[in-house]
Design an enzyme around this catalytic site. Sequence first.
Site, PDB file in Angstrom:
ATOM      1  N   HIS A 358     -27.135 -20.613   6.643  1.00  0.00           N
ATOM      2  CA  HIS A 358     -27.259 -19.160   6.421  1.00  0.00           C
ATOM      3  C   HIS A 358     -27.584 -18.375   7.682  1.00  0.00           C
ATOM      4  CE1 HIS A 358     -27.351 -19.314   1.919  1.00  0.00           C
ATOM      5  NE2 HIS A 358     -27.757 -20.542   2.170  1.00  0.00           N
ATOM      6  N   LYS A 546     -32.916  -3.700   2.597  1.00  0.00           N
ATOM      7  CA  LYS A 546     -32.808  -5.116   2.966  1.00  0.00           C
ATOM      8  C   LYS A 546     -34.058  -5.437   3.746  1.00  0.00           C
ATOM      9  CE  LYS A 546     -28.920  -3.951   5.160  1.00  0.00           C
ATOM     10  NZ  LYS A 546     -28.028  -4.917   4.532  1.00  0.00           N
ATOM     11  N   ARG A 547     -34.291  -6.707   4.089  1.00  0.00           N
ATOM     12  CA  ARG A 547     -35.470  -7.024   4.886  1.00  0.00           C
ATOM     13  C   ARG A 547     -35.461  -6.244   6.198  1.00  0.00           C
ATOM     14  NH1 ARG A 547     -38.842 -11.267   3.141  1.00  0.00           N
ATOM     15  NH2 ARG A 547     -39.915 -10.869   5.104  1.00  0.00           N
ATOM     16  N   LYS A 552     -30.896  -6.283  11.899  1.00  0.00           N
ATOM     17  CA  LYS A 552     -30.279  -5.456  10.858  1.00  0.00           C
ATOM     18  C   LYS A 552     -30.238  -3.978  11.266  1.00  0.00           C
ATOM     19  CE  LYS A 552     -31.796  -8.598   7.148  1.00  0.00           C
ATOM     20  NZ  LYS A 552     -30.575  -9.060   6.440  1.00  0.00           N
ATOM     21  N   THR A 654     -25.434  -9.561   1.204  1.00  0.00           N
ATOM     22  CA  THR A 654     -25.010  -9.544  -0.196  1.00  0.00           C
ATOM     23  C   THR A 654     -25.282  -8.178  -0.814  1.00  0.00           C
ATOM     24  OG1 THR A 654     -27.098 -10.680  -0.612  1.00  0.00           O
ATOM     25  CG2 THR A 654     -25.108 -11.987  -0.796  1.00  0.00           C
ATOM     26  N   LYS A 658     -23.195  -5.413  -3.530  1.00  0.00           N
ATOM     27  CA  LYS A 658     -23.774  -4.720  -4.688  1.00  0.00           C
ATOM     28  C   LYS A 658     -23.532  -3.214  -4.596  1.00  0.00           C
ATOM     29  CE  LYS A 658     -27.169  -8.380  -4.655  1.00  0.00           C
ATOM     30  NZ  LYS A 658     -28.413  -8.834  -4.026  1.00  0.00           N
TER      31      LYS A 658
END
Length: 811
Positions: A358, A546-547, A552, A654, A658
Amino acid sequence: MSNTKNITEKEVQALIQGKLSRYFGVAPKEATKDQIYKAVVMSVRDILLEKRQQFHKVMRSKNGKRVYYMCMEFLLGRSLKNNIYNLGLGDEYAKALKGFGLTLDDLYEQEPDAGLGNGGLGRLAACFMDALATGNYPAMGYSIRYDYGLFKQKIVDGWQMELPDIWLPGGEVWLTQRSDKACTVKFDGWVREDWTENGLKVTYGGYKEVEALPYDMMISGKDSEAVSVLRLWRARNISHFDMKLFSQGDYLRCMEEENEAEVISKVLYPADDHYEGKSLRLKQQYFLVSASLQNIINDHKHRYGPLNLLPQQAAIHINDTHPALAIPELMRLLMDENGFTWDDAWAITTATFAYTNHTVMAEALETWQEDLIARRLPRIHMILKEINRRFCNDLWERFPGQHQFIEKMAVISNGQVRMANLSVIGSHKVNGVSALHSDIIKKSIFNGFYQIWPDKFTNVTNGIAHRRWLCQANPELSGLLTDCIGDGYVKNAAELEKFKKFVNDDSVLKRLQEIKRIKKQQFADYAFKKEGVTIDPDSIFDVQAKRMHEYKRQLLNAMNVISLYAELLDDPNKDIHPQTFIFGAKAASGYLRAKQFIKLICYLAEDIKKHPKINEKLNVVYMENYNVTMAECMIPATEVSEQISLAGKEASGTSNMKFMLNGALTIGTLDGANVEMSETVGDDNIFIFGLRADEVDEVWSRGYNASSYYNQNQRLRRVVEMIARGFNGESFAEIANYLLTGTPVADPYMCMADFDSYTATQKKVKDLYVQDQKKWAQISLMNIAGAGVFAADRSIKEYAENIWNLKPLKA
Ligand code: 26Q
């Protein structure tokens, strides 16, 4: 009650009443909401158990193969709605509850989130359990029954505080203790090797034993025969109740509990995509794999007998390297406890395991200090050394003299045990989680292995439980889809494609807009109720959830907001459509940089509030304690989805799927699954910006110079200067320095390099919103229609066919 389809409202009511009276001793009239919630869960559990038993019969009669999915995390969220939905009993339960003066929604609210995971990897595992059951695959998930899941986030004065997540009081009612399946796991001690006439004999002594007690949770498939079981292990002291002390009257000392063992299942480590070599974490990992493998082996012996058939009957999946000790542990069990030779044990082991990677980020790759493993798991250490020795010898014969090449692939080097290398060597298949990521792992971290075993490597792009994220979270949109294309998409997400036909249908486009407005209002109400924040439901909802992580790039998002803020400070009358930038993110508790980013965003939000006129057009909202349940409310309300990681860093993502499924437009880099999303919907229906992964590599190899962007771009200069000066009375010079002069390198995730193309794309998207609502709705529709391939049902089918060699089972 043999067929859940035939259960009536009356039966449901009787079931609930029975539970109330048996477990709480109350009549329905006197029962509290919490008691009714628990009684309802118990009734659902009964139905699931019956269904599971039916499925078990089929499994036994067909001798089918099973998959065992090992993962340190399962981020389940709530279960009641999902199970009632999947069982198709919504109407029956709703009517039955009317008799108690309650609605289903009242009860759903009672359930705490089961937050036994950090983020993407844990949520993926949960989505997979649902898809496995729906696809009629015999499946068991294994994890740990943490007393505390991921911490509850409080934000005090912009600073994240972590509070314990106490989920068991309302969550435990889903769990069935299985004392009959308890086993023990051994730590520490010594190993002795003796040569006897029967060969080498290994004796393990002086160890400490911990009891592993399983708790089962059942997850129904949608209109299917299967029920997945998630088996969660709890660590318990083996109680040595000392009768002698007791009879000598030393009552208190006798009662004193040795608590050491129980800390193993106390709490989930709150880190993601970052690795820490803590002894307790190692114990958690070994505890999970040892208990699970003992369970699998006992089960196999009971059903089939000989263990050489294990690979035909069991596929064991290790989700990331966290359960990789399962490889030496299976070797130990086969050799030491079942008399197999090394070669036979190794053949069984490698044919049984498969591994999903991952991440490629160096700081996330697990390596354990060899001496820690030697002390805590002495027998496992010996086996690891032998795996390494044999592997390196083989390589040395094939590639004589190629020291460096071989060293990179070794399991043990420089006193470190490398879990990723172990996982590749011990598995027959290795997959990445998006096309780009699977490509990158072949070219980078696993390149040597890829040269030796090209066929071992494959891709399975992640997927999401579309029934949870669409049908349950957005019944309004789901209803529109059913009106337009029928309900076939519920079980077969590929049918969403049919929705494309409506791209020029004005009435459908209008319905789409109305539904988005309803979901925005619902989220605004939720945000007000939960956190007292006011959101204008007519503003554009631009969301990054998200985290919190440097890669990110929530910071890049904030930089765009600051740039807009600067424009409005210069001209408060500037005509722009109101926008709300919504953030939801937890930071790992020890990750200071990420916590600084949270503070920056919160202080920026406060600063803007000081200018009410500007605030009407530009609003920043930091939602506290982002979790699965919040996501279910936030994602359907989103219009712009932020997927802006530095290309090459996000393995898949992911949440991107969504948001897409709920009709948001994506602003994203060509990273992870965004690449496949853009191929699916086409360039006109997604907003791609920034450096591509290969360009990122190129810039790095040339030498990245963040300050050159600063010198060349006046807007960017202004943004960095504003950050340095600060917001709401607090300087963020440290972040400005991180961007400009940071060590060992400034701006490691290249926010400066991508700033220009990001802000330009932001403007393009927001202009479109203002100028062409119809076009917007059409793009939204094309995204919904294209989201079918990102269903977990599809991912699971690929795993079953290409990796596990597993067939669906039906009566
Ligand atoms: C490891 C050792 C010690 C302590 C913690 C950990 C640890 C825990 C969790 C390391 C990593 C994680 C979680 C990683 C994760 O969630 N990765 C994400 O996985 C998603 C599903 O494949 C992808 O979509 C995301 O891109 C990826 O970041």
